[in-house]
Design an enzyme around this catalytic site. Structure first.
Site, PDB file in Angstrom:
ATOM      1  CE  LYS A 119      46.016  41.314  33.222  1.00  0.00           C
ATOM      2  NZ  LYS A 119      45.255  42.179  32.393  1.00  0.00           N
ATOM      3  CG  HIS A 238      42.875  47.693  25.856  1.00  0.00           C
ATOM      4  ND1 HIS A 238      42.406  46.969  24.791  1.00  0.00           N
ATOM      5  CD2 HIS A 238      44.080  48.172  25.475  1.00  0.00           C
ATOM      6  CE1 HIS A 238      43.300  47.000  23.827  1.00  0.00           C
ATOM      7  NE2 HIS A 238      44.316  47.732  24.201  1.00  0.00           N
ATOM      8  NE  ARG A 295      39.779  44.295  40.728  1.00  0.00           N
ATOM      9  CZ  ARG A 295      39.070  44.724  39.704  1.00  0.00           C
ATOM     10  NH1 ARG A 295      37.795  45.006  39.862  1.00  0.00           N
ATOM     11  NH2 ARG A 295      39.587  44.831  38.503  1.00  0.00           N
TER      12      ARG A 295
HETATM   13  P1  ADP Z   1      43.076  44.620  32.282  1.00  0.00           P
HETATM   14  O1  ADP Z   1      43.405  43.721  33.427  1.00  0.00           O
HETATM   15  O2  ADP Z   1      44.062  45.716  32.093  1.00  0.00           O
HETATM   16  O3  ADP Z   1      41.652  45.082  32.291  1.00  0.00           O
HETATM   17  P2  ADP Z   1      42.434  42.435  30.437  1.00  0.00           P
HETATM   18  O4  ADP Z   1      43.342  41.289  30.279  1.00  0.00           O
HETATM   19  O5  ADP Z   1      41.204  42.230  31.263  1.00  0.00           O
HETATM   20  O6  ADP Z   1      43.250  43.698  30.982  1.00  0.00           O
HETATM   21  O7  ADP Z   1      41.994  42.970  29.024  1.00  0.00           O
HETATM   22  C1  ADP Z   1      41.273  44.156  28.863  1.00  0.00           C
HETATM   23  C2  ADP Z   1      40.803  44.296  27.441  1.00  0.00           C
HETATM   24  O8  ADP Z   1      41.913  44.287  26.543  1.00  0.00           O
HETATM   25  C3  ADP Z   1      39.910  43.175  26.951  1.00  0.00           C
HETATM   26  O9  ADP Z   1      38.572  43.344  27.318  1.00  0.00           O
HETATM   27  C4  ADP Z   1      40.099  43.296  25.451  1.00  0.00           C
HETATM   28  O10 ADP Z   1      39.365  44.373  24.921  1.00  0.00           O
HETATM   29  C5  ADP Z   1      41.583  43.640  25.344  1.00  0.00           C
HETATM   30  N1  ADP Z   1      42.391  42.395  25.175  1.00  0.00           N
HETATM   31  C6  ADP Z   1      43.098  41.757  26.125  1.00  0.00           C
HETATM   32  N2  ADP Z   1      43.720  40.669  25.606  1.00  0.00           N
HETATM   33  C7  ADP Z   1      43.383  40.619  24.303  1.00  0.00           C
HETATM   34  C8  ADP Z   1      43.688  39.738  23.211  1.00  0.00           C
HETATM   35  N3  ADP Z   1      44.499  38.690  23.358  1.00  0.00           N
HETATM   36  N4  ADP Z   1      43.147  40.005  21.993  1.00  0.00           N
HETATM   37  C9  ADP Z   1      42.331  41.071  21.815  1.00  0.00           C
HETATM   38  N5  ADP Z   1      42.024  41.945  22.789  1.00  0.00           N
HETATM   39  C10 ADP Z   1      42.535  41.727  24.017  1.00  0.00           C
END
Ligand code: ADP
Length: 459
Positions: A119, A238, A295
């Site tokens: 990330k 999440h 993926r």
């Molecule tokens: P993972 O890889 O664990 O799925 P992500 O980075 O894709 O994590 O984030 C998953 C979810 O977490 C997002 O869809 C959102 O709901 C929340 N999220 C992540 N980063 C933020 C942020 N900076 N502000 C608000 N919500 C966030």
């Protein structure tokens, strides 16, 4: 360019079945692997050959043991390995090992995975091509004082995230200084436990955003296309629960802008095979890149239904070396990809919504699914008499509806859920029915806080 004769599926459950089906339709012989705990699982019986991975430590290790999987693949003379999602799917070392052994890894190269699967790294790539990102640090933070320094500059709330994160784990929202220390330590230890890597970074937390992601396909010849967006805002902790396409929260101009940014990023790394570029969209309608998943994803079914493109078959054909515009893949240009109608996916899990979504286990005394016009089912181990074990992900079946517009697709999805009867093990079915009937869902307007904000969904 060599047509694959044999593909090994380094996964289990619904995604293993999905890949086996794609291979069978392409005339490819399938080899499954399974852990002792999966001896009676459905996916195993669907493959042409299936082998027990022995001598591993516990039910999950069988699907993570690179040496054993590669040794088996060589012994059985497979041409390629499909990793599915989870397990080894985002492990660059595994992709590299496959390449070194002359086995095609159905996915991006290990270099692309290293860059885009992390990330922090991928945010740096996004910034370099001027794709908007959420303000945050550019390096891992190793102490709570670094997080504090960021918060003092950027203001609260902030979110601590695991660089290697996935499935919503290793994430902590911090709203004021007094919680920072505690949350920093719990995020670090959760990340270490879940990913074997405690690397943490921090960024601004956006209040009530929409999660909009773009499906990408790239071939080995430098061609990249997008297959439009998915709205995955309905989440619990999440983690996505219901996903649909097209999104009703963005207008055509925003859709074009988001898809254009996704393509920009994918092209920058010369991305190949299937991937997803995820964005958050704030209340003003501005979008920010958050991560890339190199993926196939659980929610790929909705994209397949509206575009008519088989993503898993495309993955396999791309890995064989075929260009996107080949007759077999059939994507002559970006403009040739059109969408029709709306698709909504519901994830039915063996979790008890009234007990904090605790996974439930035991024998399925009754398993009857909803079907009929416009319903696609992607099942894992659902059949009457199947035993749900505590060892794996609790996804039981994905029910995806497809119709000409959102409201029609919503009604089909609801009807299919109501038709479903599962006894013997608790599921989230009734909870999903409440979601689909909620006025905010009917408007197609849920944000990522929707479930937290509506305790009545649990009734
Ligand atoms: P993972 O890889 O664990 O799925 P992500 O980075 O894709 O994590 O984030 C998953 C979810 O977490 C997002 O869809 C959102 O709901 C929340 N999220 C992540 N980063 C933020 C942020 N900076 N502000 C608000 N919500 C966030």
């Amino acid at each position: 360019m060599k047509k694959f004769n044999k593909v090994l599926i380094a996964n289990r459950g619904e995604i293993a079945i999905r890949i086996i089906r794609a291979c069978q339709e392409l005339g490819i012989h399938t080899v499954a692997i399974y852990a002792q705990e999966d001896k009676l699982s459905l996916f195993r019986t669907k493959a042409d050959e299936a082998y027990l991975i022995t001598g591993t430590n516990g039910p999950v290790e069988a699907y993570l043991d690179m040496d054993k999987i590669i040794t088996l693949a060589k012994k059985k003379e497979v041409d390629a390995i499909h990793p599915g999602y989870g397990f080894l799917a985002e492990n660059p070392l595994f992709a590299k090992r496959c390449e070194e052994e002359g086995i095609v890894f159905i996915g991006p190269t290990h270099e692309m995975m290293e860059k885009m699967g992390d990330k922090i790294q991928s945010k740096i790539v996004a910034k370099s091509v001027k794709v908007p990102t959420i303000p945050g640090v550019e390096k891992p933070i190793t102490s709570d004082s670094e997080a504090l320094e960021f918060a003092q500059k950027a203001g609260y709330p902030i979110i601590l995230k695991a660089a290697a994160g996935g499935g919503g784990r290793g994430m902590r929202i911090v709203r004021d200084e007094k919680d920072l220390l505690k949350e920093f330590h719990s995020a670090t230890s959760e990340a270490t436990k879940a990913f074997g890597d405690g690397t943490i970074f921090v960024e601004k937390y956006l209040e009530e955003p929409k999660h909009i992601e773009v499906q990408i396909l790239g071939d080995n010849h430098g061609n990249v296309v997008h297959l439009f967006e998915r709205d995955c805002s309905i989440q619990r902790r999440h983690q996505k629960i219901v996903e649909f396409t097209p999104s009703l929260s963005i207008n055509e101009e925003q859709r074009q802008a988001i898809c254009k940014d996704a393509i920009k990023l994918a092209k920058e790394v010369n991305y190949r095979n299937a991937g997803t570029i995820e964005f958050l969209v704030d209340k003003k309608g501005d979008h920010y890149f958050i991560e890339m998943n190199p993926r196939i994803q659980v929610e790929h079914t909705v994209t397949e239904l509206v575009t008519g493109i088989d993503l898993v078959q495309s993955q396999i054909l791309i890995a064989q070396g075929l260009p996107l515009d080949s007759e077999e893949i059939g994507i002559s240009s970006q403009a040739s990809i059109e969408t029709r109608g709306t698709a909504i996916q519901c994830r039915i899990t063996t979790e008890d919504p009234n007990n904090h979504f605790m996974p439930d286990t035991g024998r399925l005394d009754v398993y009857r699914t909803g079907s009929g016009f416009g319903i696609r089912l992607d099942g894992g181990n659902g059949f009457t008499g199947a035993v749900i074990t505590p060892y794996y992900d609790s996804l039981l079946v994905k029910s995806t509806s497809f119709s000409r517009n959102f409201e029609d697709a919503r009604r089909k999805a609801l009807r299919a859920l109501k038709e479903m009867t599962i006894e013997g093990v608790q599921t989230n079915k009734d909870f999903l029915i409440n979601v689909l009937q909620h006025p905010t869902f009917i408007e197609g307007n849920c944000d990522t806080k929707f479930i937290d904000d509506h305790p009545e969904l649990f009734e």
